[in-house]
Every structure is written in C-alpha cells, then in structure tokens.
Write an enzyme that holds these catalytic residues in place. Structure first.
Site, short mmCIF file in Angstrom:
data_model
loop_
_atom_site.label_atom_id
_atom_site.label_comp_id
_atom_site.label_asym_id
_atom_site.label_seq_id
_atom_site.Cartn_x
_atom_site.Cartn_y
_atom_site.Cartn_z
N ASP A 80 18.94 82.59 44.24
CA ASP A 80 18.14 83.42 43.33
C ASP A 80 18.89 83.78 42.05
O ASP A 80 18.63 84.83 41.44
CB ASP A 80 17.67 84.71 44.03
CG ASP A 80 16.77 84.41 45.21
OD1 ASP A 80 16.09 83.37 45.18
OD2 ASP A 80 16.78 85.19 46.18
N ALA A 81 19.83 82.94 41.66
CA ALA A 81 20.65 83.26 40.49
C ALA A 81 20.53 82.21 39.40
O ALA A 81 21.25 82.26 38.41
CB ALA A 81 22.12 83.40 40.92
#
Lengths: 295, 295, 295, 295
Positions: free
Chosen positions: A240-241
């Site tokens: 999720d980065a």
C-alpha cells in the site's frame, strides 16, 4: 470489444521526461510541426524538487504522413538529443488496450468495470478475469469474458507459491497494459510486483497513507474519522505504499457502523479505481519516484 | 459582544448519556412534557459497540416555568433514575460562551474567527487572544479584543515551563468554554491537556491519522497524495490523537508545490476549525472514548 | 432474493407527521416504552415555516410483544390523539421491498443497481425491469430478473398511450414500493404520476433546478459551469420539479467536452440514484409539500 | 504592499488565442527558445466547438535578455504571424496588481480578502474599498486601506446615477486589474459593465444558473435543494449571466433554515471568490464567448 477508431479519431500519444532546461518544448513542438503533426492536447510539468521535466502530447494520427513505428523511430532521435534514452513512449490509440482483472469475493469494482466495458465507456480489450474465489465467475461469463478460478490455499505456503505462478502465467499470456487488482485480497509477492511494475493497479479501501493493510474500515471506525476514502495506486513491493494515481473520500458520521462505512466506501472505491485505470490506459500517468504526474 | 437573546430565542440544551435500555426517550420526553417543555431539536444515538445511549434535546426556555438552575436540579433526578450520575449537562444559550484563542504566526484561522465574531455569526464572548509571537497583536486589538504576548523561548526548558504557566493563568482567569488552538504551534504539556480536557480544540493541518506532528504538508507532498486535509479535534496528551470533531479535504495535483498545498490547505483549516468550534459551543459534540458523536 | 431477517435484525419503522406542539415526543415514546419497544434509531424535525412536526422511529421487532398489524392498530390511536389521521406509517423490514426499474438505452444506473442487488447490499425484491428499448435485456436476464420490452413509438400519440397503459399494467401487478426511472427517457403522463405518487423515483442528469428537460449536459456545457450534477427526486406532473431526495456534483473544466461531461456525470447519477432509492426504501424520506425530510 | 519580487521569482506570463492549426506550439516555443526563455509553466487548450486555440506560458524573467516591453514588441510579431492581432497579452509579475473592492453590508468576503492580503498570500496592491454602507469602513481602515462611502439612495434614480458616476470615478483613478464585487448588492449599469469588461468579478450566492437575482438562498430553500453553491463570474450587462470562473457547493439538509443556508453558504462564497480572483490576477482565465478557460 475494441476496434480501431475511424482515422480521424486515432491519436498518437507521446509521453516524455528529461532533465529540465530551455528549449525542450520548442524541440518537440518543432519536430511535430515539421512532420505536420496536429496537436490536440498538450501538457507540461516540471518537478521543482528534482528538476525533471514531463510532457504528454496527443497528435492526430491522420496528420502524420507515416506510421507509428516510423514516428517512434524518429522521436527516439529527438528524445536522445534531449538527454532521454528511454524515458518516453509513443502510444497508438488504434491499438486495443489489453486488460486483466484480479478479484476475490467483493464484486462492486468488477461489476462497475464490466458495466463500463459493456457500454463502451471504457474502450478496452478485457482479456480475462481471475478470481481466488469462484463467486464472481457467473457475472463475468455473462459478459462473455473468460473467468479463471485460482484458489489460494490459506496456511499452505507452497500452495500459495504455486497459485501465484499460475496467476502469473494466466496474466502474462495476454501481455496486458493493465493488471487491475479490483479488491483482490492477496498480497502480490515481490517478483510479481517487479514483473508488473507500472502496470499493476490496486484500489485500497482507505485514504492512504492512513490505514494501511487489513481491515481499513475497522481502523477508520476505531479512530473516529469523519471521512473515509479510497486510493488507486500502482503496486510496489512495499504494501500500500506505491505511487498514488487517484484518491477520493466520502463523509461518514457517528451513526455509521463499520458495515455502513464499508457500504459507503464501495461507491468511492469503484469510481476511484475506474478513474485511475482510465488515466493509466490513456497514458496520462507518469511515474516519478514514488509520485505521479497525472496529465 | 454576546447578549442574552430575546426570550423566545433562548434555549436550554440538554445533553445526556447512559447505558442503552428501553424507556430512556420516554423518561426524558415525559419529564419535559410534564413541565411544558417545547422541544425544538432532538437527536439520539446508540453506540452499538459499547451499548451507550446519547441524546441532545433543545427546549425553548420560555416554555419552562422555572429557571435553568431548577431545571438542572430536576433533571439530575431523571438522570440518576436512568443510571447516569454525571454524564449530562443542561446548557443555557442565554449564558455567553467564553472563548480564548491561542495563536502563533499563521493568521488565517484567527482572521477567520475574528470576522465571524465581528459579524455576529459566531455569537461568543471572545475574552482574549494569546500569541507566542507578537505578529497577530494588531489585528486582534483592531477588533477590540485583548492580546497577550507570551514568548516560548526555544531551547530553554525552564523558560517554556514558565511560559506555559503564564499561558495557563491567562486562560484560566476567563474559565472559558473553549480554548481554541488556532494554529498554535506549541505542544501543550500533559497537565494543560488535563486541565482543559474537553475544552481545548485544535486544528491540525492534515487528514488525521495521516501526517501526525510537524510539517504535515511536506509529508503529504512527499507521499504524493491527491487530496490534503484538515482535522479539528480535542486536545489530549497524545499528540494529534484526540477525539476528532470534524475533517475536510481539498484536491491537489502534481502541479502543487508544498507552498501551494499550504495555501490551499488554509481554506480547509479555517472552515473546519470554525465548524468544529461552533458545534462544540452549541453542545453538539459528545465525546465517547476517543470518538465523538456530533448531533 | 430478499428473505425475512433473523428476528433480532427485524425492525418496525414508524414515520409520523403532525402539527407541532408540546408533548408529541413524550406521547410516542411513552407508547413505545409501555409496550416494551426498544428504539434503535430516532429522529425528529420541525419545519419552522409550516409548523409541522416529523419523526422517524426504528424499533426492534423482537422487543414488541405483538405483531405489526397490532402495532399499527394501536399506533393509529396514538396518531389520532396527536391530530394525525393518516400522516403516518409503520413499516416492517421483514416485508420484502418490491421494486420495478424502468430503463431506456443508457445502462449505467441499471448496472449499478443490479450489482447492488446481486451483492445483497440493496436488499430488495427486484420484480422486473422494463425497457422502451431491448438493449438492456440481456444483462437483466443474466441476473435472473424478468425483462419486458415496451416500445414507445415516436410520433404516434395513440401508440404512446397504449405503451403507457401496458407499462402501467406491467408495473402495477407487482404493487411496488418503488418504481425507479433509471434514465428512462419517456415523460410519464399525469395519470401515472398520480398513480405512483411518492413511489416513482427519477434520476435527472443535472443539478436541479438548473437544466430542466432535455440534454442537460449540453445546456451545462453551453453555460460553462464548473461542476455538473445529478438529482434524485420524486416524479410529479411538472417535469423535473418534484421533491428532491438527493443531489451530488462532480467537477468539470474547460477541457471537458459534452461527451466528457456525460461520462463524468454518470458516476454521480448512479450513486445519487442508489442513495435516494435506499433512503426511500428504508422509509427515511418524508415528503412535505415540495420538499423532503431525509432522516 | 506589493514589491517587485527577486529577479529569479519574476515571471512573464504570455496568454494567447488564435484559430487552431498545426505549428502554433512550435512557433511560440521556438520564439521563446531562440531568446533563451525558460518556460516554467505551459498550458494549451483547443475549443472543439469553435476551433479556437488557447495557450498560457510562464517564462522566467531572468532568462530573457531584454525587458518586458521588448518582449511584447517581439511577441506581437509572432502573434500576427499566427493570425492574432490582439488576442494576446504579456503580463509581468513584477508589476503590482491593482485591486479595488466594492462592498455593501455583508463582510465575510471582504474580511477574507483583507486577511489574505495582510498575510501576503494574495500579493496585490489593494488601492481602495468602496461601500454603499459605512459598516465595513472600520475594518478596512484598520488594515491601512482607504475606505470610501458612496451611498445609493433607494427610490431615487437620479441619485443612483450620481452614485454610480462617483463610484466609477473612485475606481477608475486606480486603473485596477480587478474590480471585485465582494457581495456588493447594487446592479452595475450597462456602461460600467462595459467599462470594466473582463475586470469586474462578482460572487453570486448560488450555483448558477440556478437562482439568478435576489435572495438566492430563499429560492434554494423553497426548492428544497440538498446542496447550495456559489459562483464567481465576470460581470456582464445581463444579470448573473457572465462567464463563470469558479463554482463550489456545500451540503445542506432539511434541518437547515434559510439563515443556516446563508451561514453555510458564506464559507463557500468567500473561498470561491478568492480562488477566482487569484486566477484572474495570475492571468489564468481566458474568456471565450460566455465561457472561460482556466489554466
């Protein structure tokens, strides 16, 4: 599903990046003018932190007196003269955009995309939908799209490795322009993130960087936020980065349970994913480090 | 600044919480009906996680045949009968709401609040503005509001302790209903958080829980988010982690520098703070654990 | 599709309106308390212009020691004592909500609703979809829902009258709680507006009252607006002038053609319609003159 | 108030329009490249309805080896060669932007603009505020800005003519880049609309084209809309019908009285006006017929 548009609608889309300096716009614009290129859309940006220049130019295909391969060959020279060997692309809207969608059980994003494809709003060649559950098979097949069920056995690392290998094979045979994780609940292993870098697009059900990882609506409810969000981003090895393409939010209040947040959030997830995917397929998204330029 | 409203506009605002069960609404409503209370606004909520019931009732003061002290005395009995000794309040809109504002150098929130007070939109008794810089003194005094300059010496722990003591004295003499941290850039020590619990309201320039602490717009720019936000919350001892009253966001894009984000964010900060403060002063915000019910 | 929920999830939803006065809340709450009713949601509103009082109360069905018919019979007495013969309703969430959808060629709203029904998010008994074109028949049938094709012959008034008669018969046999005009492009005749009053829900593709009637996106483009919108409203005999249930907007800019506005607007239309329909089916929408109270 | 920026921050802003054809971008970019112009921002748009091309280019002043007058003289030749005699401008950010603000009694927009000027966010030379009431004189003078009171006698046509003549004289002596109608409640006569064409900017307190004219919040309340809006537009002779620069909306519900709508709307009005004014002063707004391109 996707057909070559009439000549007058066909476009060549040039995206390009290089270190900023004077004369770049003139160099590219003059090159296009010399070959008669009719620019219908043009955007520029310079990142002040890194001194990097970006542009996206859309040219009428019927204004160029040669084919796209020749355009690429000639543009390569322009790019080289501006110090950019490989940070550029010439896309042809006459080439169908191949897409594969990965799903689990939650169907709202898949339904939404299928509807957009069926109506012609999203002009793509949707090659396959792959699910780690069978539940979305019927609706996929009802649209005439192949559905593959690839189970991911919980608590079986070797089984998961095999499942990812099968997933990869099923995806890679289509050489897709986009691999869409439409609420696909498995975390891609680093080698798949690398193989699909810049093509794997995820929708995360929070306003990142808040609430990374599992059960973001539960996290949001516990924190008592007054808006919940969704984030469409490129998949990278760090969970999720990856670079964010698009985000949106919707208001919630104290009366909303986690289930209400989940329900309200779905409406944001599906439109945010659809917008991000469209921009990606239109070559509007240029990645620079961990950020995106969206023209 | 604030005057007792004409009798017909004066209201008693009852807020109340207790463990949920049947008959609570009936008990309170019957109590009010028996004394002739004319309810002009009523809201209810049950938190399903904790089984806690909340209500806020607004009654016309001129419909009650006795004064607010008598109403409080009688309502105490109702509350007690419902198992709530202290989780209730009866506010009187005829009593001016005393407010103290804390600022540093950034003036947009202060300007905004001063304008709302001057126009009568925010009907409060603004007792003082206290700044750790002098720069917002002139505009404060131009509004006829006392300004106190309390410097916080950097790198001087003892000096800071003394400054906080002076700050506390300057605030506490007004016994304010709200202590507004309008971009006050000092972190309150735990004893002040405790002393002003439920009354100290901060505006944080990010969409919490993203970007806690210093320079949130820089953090947001580095992460490449597509929306920036602001969060109005009660101050607690843990930095930027108190109960959230209100949040809002505004869209940014790749063309926005950190300075642009700061500028765009200001418009969200000031309206979010003003909304949160208004709701607090209207007794619309009930705190429950680390979350709020906003009626 | 829709099943009786487990007893603990079943609710009775009381909606009620009467001239405002003191004691209404107490009267209703006491009635519920006396029969052991456990209120899980309650909302009140008084319209200051007309002095009309509104409430919506949700009670756990398993807390009431008799059935819904008996509750209705007893509540009729309460209502009468408050001066309201007929402005009230007691709905039972255990009764499936029957819905019929009307469509033309544009499928985005229908797709969206079908997806919500399939996932169980929208818990309704979708009885039929009726189209004046055949084009959305396949997707409807793929969901197992009957589709009826009722052509409306252009330039043939008698043929239209017959078509509306057939449409009415097809709808009325289901006695639906909601008749959803999901981008149905025919204007209902007054007798159908009357027959379906308070049940026919339309989505208009503009932010009403701007751009009434045909081709609202063309009108919006010509006016150069910076946001386009959608409006979910009850159908009345005056075109696009019925009580508004919900509205939303999305940003556009000078780069958006009419076709872009149409595309962006679809995302607002479908979610706005879905929200309005949900609220209607949950008995959250109380009509008062030409305005709505949405609890 | 406004000073010449350090050389490295000074920019020349070229705006230009002409009939679309190939080679325009190349012509302008080559011209700039030949004189060493460093482009820091560039935007293009073609209006497909009218075949008109627009561009805005921002060049570092210190990259141009001659002054702005020489740049204008040379660019005139470029423009002429592209078929545009007069549809272009070269602005110099080193020249202060002169602004005059017109007000009545409502102060929220004025307060907001004064705060932005005081903080330096809005880098303008605010020459005067003119009010048809005296009430905003004190706050204006507290900022060191001259305030002129020009009463407009109701029911006295000759007196109004004289008042507009005086208003015009007071404005025109400053030859302002912008005349801001910050909730100025008088309707400008046609000759003033003509004299200030493209420079007079109004904020209307509705989402135009809904609710033209007087008391738009009353109109909005009567129609029962679920969002209220604000519109920043150029003033033309037809009331509230000029080219729209910016719009925004805020949610309202059945609980909001007209007074609540007025209050909520103010927050939208002031930020919408401030955004529109900033874009105008940065030469981002190109008017084309009755629409705007906002780069």
């Amino acid at each position: 599903m996707s057909t070559t548009p009439p000549n007058s609608d066909r476009r060549y889309v040039i995206t390009f990046g290089c270190p900023d300096r004077t004369g770049i716009v003139a160099r590219i614009a003059s090159f296009l003018a010399e070959v008669g290129g009719w620019i219908v859309e043009a955007a520029y940006h310079t990142d002040l932190d890194t001194g990097w220049f970006f542009t996206r130019q859309v040219v009428r295909a019927d204004s160029i007196p040669f084919d796209v391969e020749e355009l690429r060959a000639r543009f390569a020279g322009v790019a080289r003269s501006l110090g950019s060997e490989s940070d550029w692309q010439v896309a042809d809207t006459g080439e169908p955009r191949r897409v594969v969608i990965l799903v689990s059980r939650e169907g709202h994003c898949l339904y939404d995309l299928l509807g957009r494809v069926a109506s012609g709003e999203l002009d793509v060649d949707l090659r396959a939908v792959i699910g780690n559950h069978e539940s979305l098979g019927d609706i996929t097949r009802a649209h005439g799209i192949p559905f593959h069920h690839v189970p991911f056995p919980a608590g079986d690392p070797a089984g998961k490795v095999a499942a990812f290998a099968r997933l990869r094979a099923l995806v890679d045979e289509h050489d897709p322009h986009a691999v869409v994780l439409a609420r696909f609940m498995q975390i891609l292993p680093p080698e798949l993130c690398a193989a699909w870098a810049g093509r794997a697009i995820n929708i995360h059900h929070s306003f990142l960087p808040s609430f990374v990882g599992a059960r973001p609506y539960h996290q949001a409810h516990a924190r008592g936020v007054k808006l919940v969000g969704a984030t469409c981003h490129y998949v990278t090895a760090e969970l999720d980065a990856g670079p964010i393409i698009e985000q949106d939010v919707i208001r919630v209040d104290h009366g909303d349970t986690v289930a209400d947040m989940v329900r309200k959030g779905r409406d944001i997830e599906k439109v945010t994913l659809a917008r991000g995917l469209r921009w990606h397929l239109e070559n509007r998204v240029l990645v620079h480090g961990n950020r995106t330029v969206v023209f």
